[in-house]
Design an enzyme around this catalytic site. Structure first.
Site, PDB file in Angstrom:
ATOM      1  N   ASN A  23       9.250   0.036  -9.989  1.00 62.26           N
ATOM      2  CA  ASN A  23       9.114  -1.198  -8.961  1.00 62.26           C
ATOM      3  C   ASN A  23       9.434  -2.346  -9.905  1.00 62.26           C
ATOM      4  O   ASN A  23       9.669  -3.366  -9.213  1.00 62.26           O
ATOM      5  CB  ASN A  23       7.710  -1.299  -8.375  1.00 62.26           C
ATOM      6  N   CYS A 117       9.040   4.471   7.673  1.00 61.01           N
ATOM      7  CA  CYS A 117       8.787   5.696   6.397  1.00 61.01           C
ATOM      8  C   CYS A 117       7.596   6.205   6.670  1.00 61.01           C
ATOM      9  O   CYS A 117       6.612   5.852   7.563  1.00 61.01           O
ATOM     10  CB  CYS A 117       8.895   5.061   5.290  1.00 61.01           C
ATOM     11  N   ASP A 308      -0.808   2.177  -4.357  1.00 53.06           N
ATOM     12  CA  ASP A 308       0.220   3.386  -4.914  1.00 53.06           C
ATOM     13  C   ASP A 308      -0.718   4.309  -5.724  1.00 53.06           C
ATOM     14  O   ASP A 308       0.062   5.433  -6.197  1.00 53.06           O
ATOM     15  CB  ASP A 308       1.259   2.766  -5.574  1.00 53.06           C
TER      16      ASP A 308
HETATM   17  C1  UD1 Z   1       6.264  -2.591  -2.513  1.00 51.76           C
HETATM   18  C2  UD1 Z   1       6.058  -1.280  -3.293  1.00 51.76           C
HETATM   19  C3  UD1 Z   1       5.488  -0.459  -2.806  1.00 51.76           C
HETATM   20  C4  UD1 Z   1       3.993  -0.796  -2.669  1.00 51.76           C
HETATM   21  C5  UD1 Z   1       3.850  -1.993  -2.007  1.00 51.76           C
HETATM   22  C6  UD1 Z   1       2.556  -2.331  -1.712  1.00 51.76           C
HETATM   23  C7  UD1 Z   1       8.431  -1.936  -4.424  1.00 51.76           C
HETATM   24  C8  UD1 Z   1       9.810  -1.021  -4.216  1.00 51.76           C
HETATM   25  N1  UD1 Z   1       7.531  -1.052  -3.498  1.00 51.76           N
HETATM   26  O1  UD1 Z   1       6.520  -2.320  -1.298  1.00 51.76           O
HETATM   27  O2  UD1 Z   1       5.364   0.803  -4.047  1.00 51.76           O
HETATM   28  O3  UD1 Z   1       3.144   0.301  -2.291  1.00 51.76           O
HETATM   29  O4  UD1 Z   1       4.678  -2.917  -2.408  1.00 51.76           O
HETATM   30  O5  UD1 Z   1       1.841  -2.775  -2.978  1.00 51.76           O
HETATM   31  O6  UD1 Z   1       7.909  -2.734  -5.056  1.00 51.76           O
HETATM   32  N2  UD1 Z   1       5.095  -6.217   5.601  1.00 51.76           N
HETATM   33  C9  UD1 Z   1       5.139  -6.865   6.995  1.00 51.76           C
HETATM   34  N3  UD1 Z   1       6.506  -7.471   6.892  1.00 51.76           N
HETATM   35  C10 UD1 Z   1       7.202  -7.637   6.027  1.00 51.76           C
HETATM   36  C11 UD1 Z   1       6.911  -7.225   4.926  1.00 51.76           C
HETATM   37  C12 UD1 Z   1       5.702  -6.411   4.699  1.00 51.76           C
HETATM   38  O7  UD1 Z   1       4.521  -6.668   7.836  1.00 51.76           O
HETATM   39  O8  UD1 Z   1       8.189  -8.426   6.272  1.00 51.76           O
HETATM   40  C13 UD1 Z   1       3.581  -5.727   5.483  1.00 51.76           C
HETATM   41  C14 UD1 Z   1       3.856  -4.056   5.519  1.00 51.76           C
HETATM   42  O9  UD1 Z   1       3.945  -3.176   6.451  1.00 51.76           O
HETATM   43  C15 UD1 Z   1       2.658  -3.666   4.355  1.00 51.76           C
HETATM   44  C16 UD1 Z   1       2.121  -5.052   3.705  1.00 51.76           C
HETATM   45  O10 UD1 Z   1       2.833  -6.126   4.202  1.00 51.76           O
HETATM   46  O11 UD1 Z   1       1.544  -3.777   5.257  1.00 51.76           O
HETATM   47  C17 UD1 Z   1       2.595  -4.859   2.226  1.00 51.76           C
HETATM   48  O12 UD1 Z   1       3.960  -4.326   2.156  1.00 51.76           O
HETATM   49  P1  UD1 Z   1       4.869  -4.765   1.039  1.00 51.76           P
HETATM   50  O13 UD1 Z   1       4.211  -5.611  -0.087  1.00 51.76           O
HETATM   51  O14 UD1 Z   1       6.158  -5.587   1.644  1.00 51.76           O
HETATM   52  O15 UD1 Z   1       5.309  -3.445   0.454  1.00 51.76           O
HETATM   53  P2  UD1 Z   1       6.968  -3.255  -0.167  1.00 51.76           P
HETATM   54  O16 UD1 Z   1       7.309  -4.563  -0.710  1.00 51.76           O
HETATM   55  O17 UD1 Z   1       7.816  -2.614   0.669  1.00 51.76           O
END
Ligand code: UD1
Length: 421
Positions: A23, A117, A308
């Site tokens: 990550n 996903c 994670d």
């Molecule tokens: C990253 C990590 C993943 C980890 C997650 C949370 C990478 C490649 N992946 O995923 O392994 O499980 O952080 O620590 O680094 N959300 C929204 N809108 C958005 C973006 C996010 O509502 O535009 C929500 C998501 O649905 C979730 C929360 O915010 O509930 C956190 O997600 P996010 O931190 O964005 O996860 P990733 O970056 O996809």
């Protein structure tokens, strides 16, 4: 298709080296799109997600040359396309990390929407809102995010409604090349975000507040950067997974090449469960517990307990003496492993985003199916202590993020084989 066959019951011993963080490597590889000069990355984990992002960059016209198993050099000066196509993005959501850098550098791009996903809906609305704040015009067309910024991206004040890791990384990369200064509030503080900021700062981008929830990035006015050689930080999730392997088998093992400071919440939870640890500068030894106690877990953003490692701790709670409660706050559907663990005899009761894990039940080897990356490792952990043989299927999930897990667990004394159906 390959599967893993695991014979339960072995005690583990010895030490295992932690690989570079997937990550962290992913946003850093995306950040090479901001560089004028070729960038060499070291300590890159040899896992499928990295190969997928390299393939995406190659499709855009970049070259990714593997120097050895864990190093590569990326040259993006030859990029001649700005379209990240569905066939790659659907394999890996983190492909969305190319959106910020492509738009900042070229003023236009098309990146396929990742879609839902296994662990939840996972929207990218916050990425898009922030880019719009920076002057981007965004449309969703035929499943693609079509973004333009004819006059380049402009620095802006961005307040994230929710903490998002890849959202923060996307906007930090966009801000690094933007015209003017960006103030990014409620930004993620994960070590992977910090490393990205440090790499950009080393290339001359002025960034204030690195590692806090408010950072200020002075954009380089559209001028490309000269990124220096990068050594990817150790994978804190892999570190947590191997500590759980030591804990669930109640063995003494040492993880090396890790950053203990990044796994404080994991270490704290292991101590609450009765395990003692010895922490050195870049290694941690876990010692057997006299009694494995149940625990309460709430997943949250860094530096809190990481979602994670939730699945791995759920497996560990199966051998605790009592009922543990796990509250999953980040992803609405991150309990897919529960049904599979139940096939091994686990007693886990779900109520929305809360799982009650009734520890101390005998586990029996079974055929189980991996549903996502971290769920796969939870199944392996449970199989290490189940009576008899387990077979873990659909391990392509595992290949996405764990480097040589069979070799590493075998070196610790586990009985695990990779076989073909
Ligand atoms: C990253 C990590 C993943 C980890 C997650 C949370 C990478 C490649 N992946 O995923 O392994 O499980 O952080 O620590 O680094 N959300 C929204 N809108 C958005 C973006 C996010 O509502 O535009 C929500 C998501 O649905 C979730 C929360 O915010 O509930 C956190 O997600 P996010 O931190 O964005 O996860 P990733 O970056 O996809």
């Amino acid at each position: 298709m390959d599967y893993l066959e695991i014979e339960g019951g072995a005690r583990l011993s010895g030490s295992v080296s932690i690989s570079g963080a997937k990550n962290s490597a992913l946003p850093l590889i995306a950040a090479t799109l901001l560089s004028r000069t070729p960038v060499t990355l070291k300590n890159v984990p040899d896992v499928a997600d990295i190969a997928t992002l390299c393939k995406l960059l190659q499709n855009l016209g970049a070259s990714c040359k593997k120097l050895d198993k864990n190093s590569l050099t990326i040259n993006t000066s030859t990029v001649n396309s700005t379209k990240a196509t569905y066939d790659i993005v659907r394999k890996m959501r983190a492909s969305i990390l190319t959106l910020g850098p492509l738009l900042a550098r070229f003023g236009h791009c098309e990146v396929s929407l990742p879609g839902g996903c296994a662990i939840g809906q996972r929207p990218i609305d916050l990425h898009l809102l922030a880019l719009e704040k920076m002057g981007a015009q965004i449309q969703i067309k035929d499943g693609y995010v079509v973004a333009t910024a004819p006059n380049g991206l402009q620095g802006a004040r961005i307040v994230f409604d929710k903490i998002t890791v890849t959202g923060s990384e996307n906007i930090i990369m966009a801000a690094a090349l933007a015209h003017g200064t960006s103030e990014i509030i409620n930004v993620a503080k994960e070590p992977e975000v910090v490393q990205l900021c440090e790499v950009l700062a080393l290339a001359g981008v002025e960034i204030e507040g690195i590692g806090t929830d408010k950072i200020i990035v002075k954009g380089n006015k559209g001028e490309l950067l000269n990124l220096k050689e990068i050594s990817v930080i150790p994978d804190r999730i892999e570190a947590g997974t191997y500590l759980c392997a030591g804990a669930i088998t109640n063995s003494e093992i040492t993880i090396t090449n890790c950053t203990p400071e990044h796994i404080i919440a994991t270490l704290d939870k292991l101590e609450q469960m009765g395990f003692s640890t010895k922490i050195a500068q870049d290694s941690v030894t876990i010692f057997p517990a006299k009694e494995i106690k149940p625990c309460e877990i709430i997943t949250t953003e860094y530096p809190g307990f990481a979602t994670d490692v939730q699945a791995q701790f759920m497996a560990l709670c199966l051998v605790a003496n009592g009922v543990s409660v796990i509250d999953e706050r980040l992803f609405e559907n991150r309990f897919m492993h529960v049904g599979e663990l139940a096939r091994m005899g686990a007693d886990i009761r779900l109520n929305g985003h809360i799982a009650s894990v009734y520890g101390g039940k005998e586990l029996a080897g079974a055929d189980v199916m991996a549903t996502d990356l971290r769920a796969s490792s939870a199944l392996i952990l449970a199989a290490l202590v189940a009576n008899g043989t387990s077979r873990v299927h659909r391990i392509y999930h595992l290949d996405r993020g764990y480097e040589d897990i069979v070799g590493k667990l075998t070196s610790l004394g586990a009985s695990i084989k990779r076989l073909s159906e």
